[in-house]
Scaffold this motif. Structure first.
Motif, PDB file in Angstrom:
ATOM      1  N   LEU A  63       0.822  -1.213   0.000  1.00  0.00           N
ATOM      2  CA  LEU A  63       0.000   0.000   0.000  1.00  0.00           C
ATOM      3  C   LEU A  63       0.855   1.262   0.000  1.00  0.00           C
ATOM      4  CD1 LEU A  63      -2.876  -1.027   2.420  1.00  0.00           C
ATOM      5  CD2 LEU A  63      -3.025  -0.658  -0.040  1.00  0.00           C
ATOM      6  N   PHE A  64       1.934   1.242   0.761  1.00  0.00           N
ATOM      7  CA  PHE A  64       2.833   2.395   0.778  1.00  0.00           C
ATOM      8  C   PHE A  64       3.416   2.654  -0.608  1.00  0.00           C
ATOM      9  CE2 PHE A  64       7.180   3.909   0.783  1.00  0.00           C
ATOM     10  CZ  PHE A  64       6.992   5.172   1.309  1.00  0.00           C
ATOM     11  N   ILE A  65       3.919   1.612  -1.237  1.00  0.00           N
ATOM     12  CA  ILE A  65       4.545   1.776  -2.548  1.00  0.00           C
ATOM     13  C   ILE A  65       3.512   2.236  -3.577  1.00  0.00           C
ATOM     14  CG2 ILE A  65       5.626   0.507  -4.460  1.00  0.00           C
ATOM     15  CD1 ILE A  65       7.186  -1.048  -2.302  1.00  0.00           C
ATOM     16  N   ALA A  66       2.331   1.638  -3.540  1.00  0.00           N
ATOM     17  CA  ALA A  66       1.289   2.005  -4.501  1.00  0.00           C
ATOM     18  C   ALA A  66       0.798   3.438  -4.303  1.00  0.00           C
ATOM     19  CB  ALA A  66       0.124   1.034  -4.393  1.00  0.00           C
ATOM     20  N   ALA A  67       0.657   3.850  -3.060  1.00  0.00           N
ATOM     21  CA  ALA A  67       0.066   5.154  -2.787  1.00  0.00           C
ATOM     22  C   ALA A  67       1.061   6.306  -2.763  1.00  0.00           C
ATOM     23  CB  ALA A  67      -0.683   5.107  -1.454  1.00  0.00           C
ATOM     24  N   TYR A  68       2.251   6.077  -2.261  1.00  0.00           N
ATOM     25  CA  TYR A  68       3.145   7.191  -1.984  1.00  0.00           C
ATOM     26  C   TYR A  68       4.451   7.187  -2.767  1.00  0.00           C
ATOM     27  CZ  TYR A  68       0.254   7.572   2.209  1.00  0.00           C
ATOM     28  OH  TYR A  68      -0.780   7.694   3.066  1.00  0.00           O
ATOM     29  N   PHE A  69       5.028   6.049  -2.980  1.00  0.00           N
ATOM     30  CA  PHE A  69       6.428   5.976  -3.387  1.00  0.00           C
ATOM     31  C   PHE A  69       6.749   6.773  -4.636  1.00  0.00           C
ATOM     32  CE2 PHE A  69      10.131   3.934  -5.329  1.00  0.00           C
ATOM     33  CZ  PHE A  69      11.051   4.193  -4.330  1.00  0.00           C
ATOM     34  N   SER A  70       6.203   6.394  -5.780  1.00  0.00           N
ATOM     35  CA  SER A  70       6.621   7.053  -7.016  1.00  0.00           C
ATOM     36  C   SER A  70       6.027   8.438  -7.170  1.00  0.00           C
ATOM     37  CB  SER A  70       6.280   6.191  -8.232  1.00  0.00           C
ATOM     38  OG  SER A  70       4.883   6.035  -8.326  1.00  0.00           O
ATOM     39  N   SER A  71       4.773   8.606  -6.793  1.00  0.00           N
ATOM     40  CA  SER A  71       4.126   9.894  -7.035  1.00  0.00           C
ATOM     41  C   SER A  71       4.526  10.972  -6.033  1.00  0.00           C
ATOM     42  CB  SER A  71       2.613   9.729  -7.020  1.00  0.00           C
ATOM     43  OG  SER A  71       2.184   9.331  -5.740  1.00  0.00           O
ATOM     44  N   LEU A  72       4.834  10.590  -4.833  1.00  0.00           N
ATOM     45  CA  LEU A  72       5.081  11.593  -3.808  1.00  0.00           C
ATOM     46  C   LEU A  72       6.544  11.686  -3.410  1.00  0.00           C
ATOM     47  CD1 LEU A  72       3.751  13.627  -1.910  1.00  0.00           C
ATOM     48  CD2 LEU A  72       3.392  11.790  -0.303  1.00  0.00           C
ATOM     49  N   PHE A  73       7.106  10.602  -2.931  1.00  0.00           N
ATOM     50  CA  PHE A  73       8.436  10.667  -2.354  1.00  0.00           C
ATOM     51  C   PHE A  73       9.547  10.816  -3.380  1.00  0.00           C
ATOM     52  CE2 PHE A  73       6.275   8.971   1.401  1.00  0.00           C
ATOM     53  CZ  PHE A  73       6.729   9.893   2.322  1.00  0.00           C
ATOM     54  N   MET A  74       9.357  10.323  -4.590  1.00  0.00           N
ATOM     55  CA  MET A  74      10.432  10.454  -5.566  1.00  0.00           C
ATOM     56  C   MET A  74      10.443  11.835  -6.218  1.00  0.00           C
ATOM     57  SD  MET A  74      12.447   7.932  -5.414  1.00  0.00           S
ATOM     58  CE  MET A  74      12.340   8.489  -3.751  1.00  0.00           C
ATOM     59  N   SER A  75       9.368  12.585  -6.046  1.00  0.00           N
ATOM     60  CA  SER A  75       9.388  13.957  -6.536  1.00  0.00           C
ATOM     61  C   SER A  75       9.855  14.917  -5.441  1.00  0.00           C
ATOM     62  CB  SER A  75       8.007  14.361  -7.054  1.00  0.00           C
ATOM     63  OG  SER A  75       7.080  14.363  -5.994  1.00  0.00           O
ATOM     64  N   GLN A  76       9.947  14.432  -4.236  1.00  0.00           N
ATOM     65  CA  GLN A  76      10.372  15.255  -3.113  1.00  0.00           C
ATOM     66  C   GLN A  76      11.519  14.542  -2.399  1.00  0.00           C
ATOM     67  OE1 GLN A  76       6.707  15.754  -0.971  1.00  0.00           O
ATOM     68  NE2 GLN A  76       5.817  16.952  -2.588  1.00  0.00           N
ATOM     69  N   VAL A  77      12.665  14.566  -3.035  1.00  0.00           N
ATOM     70  CA  VAL A  77      13.812  13.771  -2.594  1.00  0.00           C
ATOM     71  C   VAL A  77      14.293  14.198  -1.212  1.00  0.00           C
ATOM     72  CG1 VAL A  77      16.173  13.091  -3.155  1.00  0.00           C
ATOM     73  CG2 VAL A  77      14.484  13.319  -4.969  1.00  0.00           C
ATOM     74  N   ARG A  78      14.450  15.487  -0.979  1.00  0.00           N
ATOM     75  CA  ARG A  78      14.958  15.938   0.324  1.00  0.00           C
ATOM     76  C   ARG A  78      14.025  15.520   1.454  1.00  0.00           C
ATOM     77  NH1 ARG A  78      15.300  21.720   0.784  1.00  0.00           N
ATOM     78  NH2 ARG A  78      13.516  21.772  -0.597  1.00  0.00           N
ATOM     79  N   GLN A  79      12.721  15.688   1.251  1.00  0.00           N
ATOM     80  CA  GLN A  79      11.764  15.318   2.279  1.00  0.00           C
ATOM     81  C   GLN A  79      11.783  13.815   2.528  1.00  0.00           C
ATOM     82  OE1 GLN A  79      11.189  17.269  -0.354  1.00  0.00           O
ATOM     83  NE2 GLN A  79       9.664  18.819   0.062  1.00  0.00           N
ATOM     84  N   SER A  80      11.907  13.034   1.465  1.00  0.00           N
ATOM     85  CA  SER A  80      11.896  11.582   1.656  1.00  0.00           C
ATOM     86  C   SER A  80      13.126  11.110   2.423  1.00  0.00           C
ATOM     87  CB  SER A  80      11.778  10.855   0.314  1.00  0.00           C
ATOM     88  OG  SER A  80      12.917  11.026  -0.476  1.00  0.00           O
ATOM     89  N   ILE A  81      14.262  11.754   2.209  1.00  0.00           N
ATOM     90  CA  ILE A  81      15.461  11.398   2.974  1.00  0.00           C
ATOM     91  C   ILE A  81      15.251  11.732   4.453  1.00  0.00           C
ATOM     92  CG2 ILE A  81      17.908  11.910   3.345  1.00  0.00           C
ATOM     93  CD1 ILE A  81      18.110  12.375   0.280  1.00  0.00           C
TER      94      ILE A  81
END
Length: 186
Positions: A63-81
């Motif tokens: 669910l995390f990968i489907a909902a957040y990973f590519s659309s959210l966290f990979m466009s916001q690299v600093r925040q995801s780190i």
């Protein structure tokens, strides 16, 4: 290349992110290495968190990968780190080790200054279930503020509401005015 087009000398980027980019530029001269590092760190920390705190580990990760990973966290690299570092530091909240949690928090702030909002989590901690709920709540709020999920959910449920109120809500949800109000993170 990405590194030639971005000026890291200004104060727009946090110190840790500048260092990471400098290392990746020096060793690889490829921005994809920065993204790979962020992806790996995020996946590792989320997997570790779910492994320890979720009854349904695989479903949670899926669910995390489907909902957040590519659309959210990979466009916001600093925040995801920064989020990844904070997730790895959750064990210090569980163990009530304020000193180490503050070190982790400061390290996360080196990548994104908004990580400072995680400071109160240490003091709110009562049980593992509560901290998991707080984490999910914060992640959900972050997700809702950065996507048009609110509009999509309302559009789905508006079809169920009969009569005049349903028509009014449907017109509002489908209007451009509503979309402007719900895309808070854009």
């Amino acid at each position: 290349s990405y590194f030639n087009n971005v000026d890291f000398s200004d104060n727009k980027y946090e110190f840790g992110y500048k260092i990471l980019n400098l290392i990746c530029k020096t060793l690889f001269n490829n921005y994809y290495v920065v993204q790979f590092f962020a992806s790996f760190l995020l996946c590792f920390s989320i997997f570790r968190f779910y492994k320890k705190n979720s009854e349904y580990k695989f479903l949670s990760l899926l669910l995390f990968i489907a909902a957040y990973f590519s659309s959210l966290f990979m466009s916001q690299v600093r925040q995801s780190i920064a989020v990844s570092i904070l997730i790895l530091g959750m064990k210090y909240i569980y163990n009530r080790d304020l000193k180490r949690y503050l070190i982790v928090l400061l390290f996360a702030v080196l990548f994104h200054s908004s990580a400072i909002v995680a400071l109160p989590i240490y003091f709110l901690f009562v049980s593992t279930k509560l901290i998991f709920k707080i984490f999910l709540l914060l992640l959900s709020v972050f997700f809702l503020c950065n996507t048009n999920l609110i509009g999509d959910c309302l559009a789905f449920f508006v079809g169920i509401i009969p009569g005049r109120i349903g028509n009014i809500l449907e017109n509002y949800v489908l209007s451009d005015l509503f979309n402007l109000k719900t895309e808070l993170g854009s």
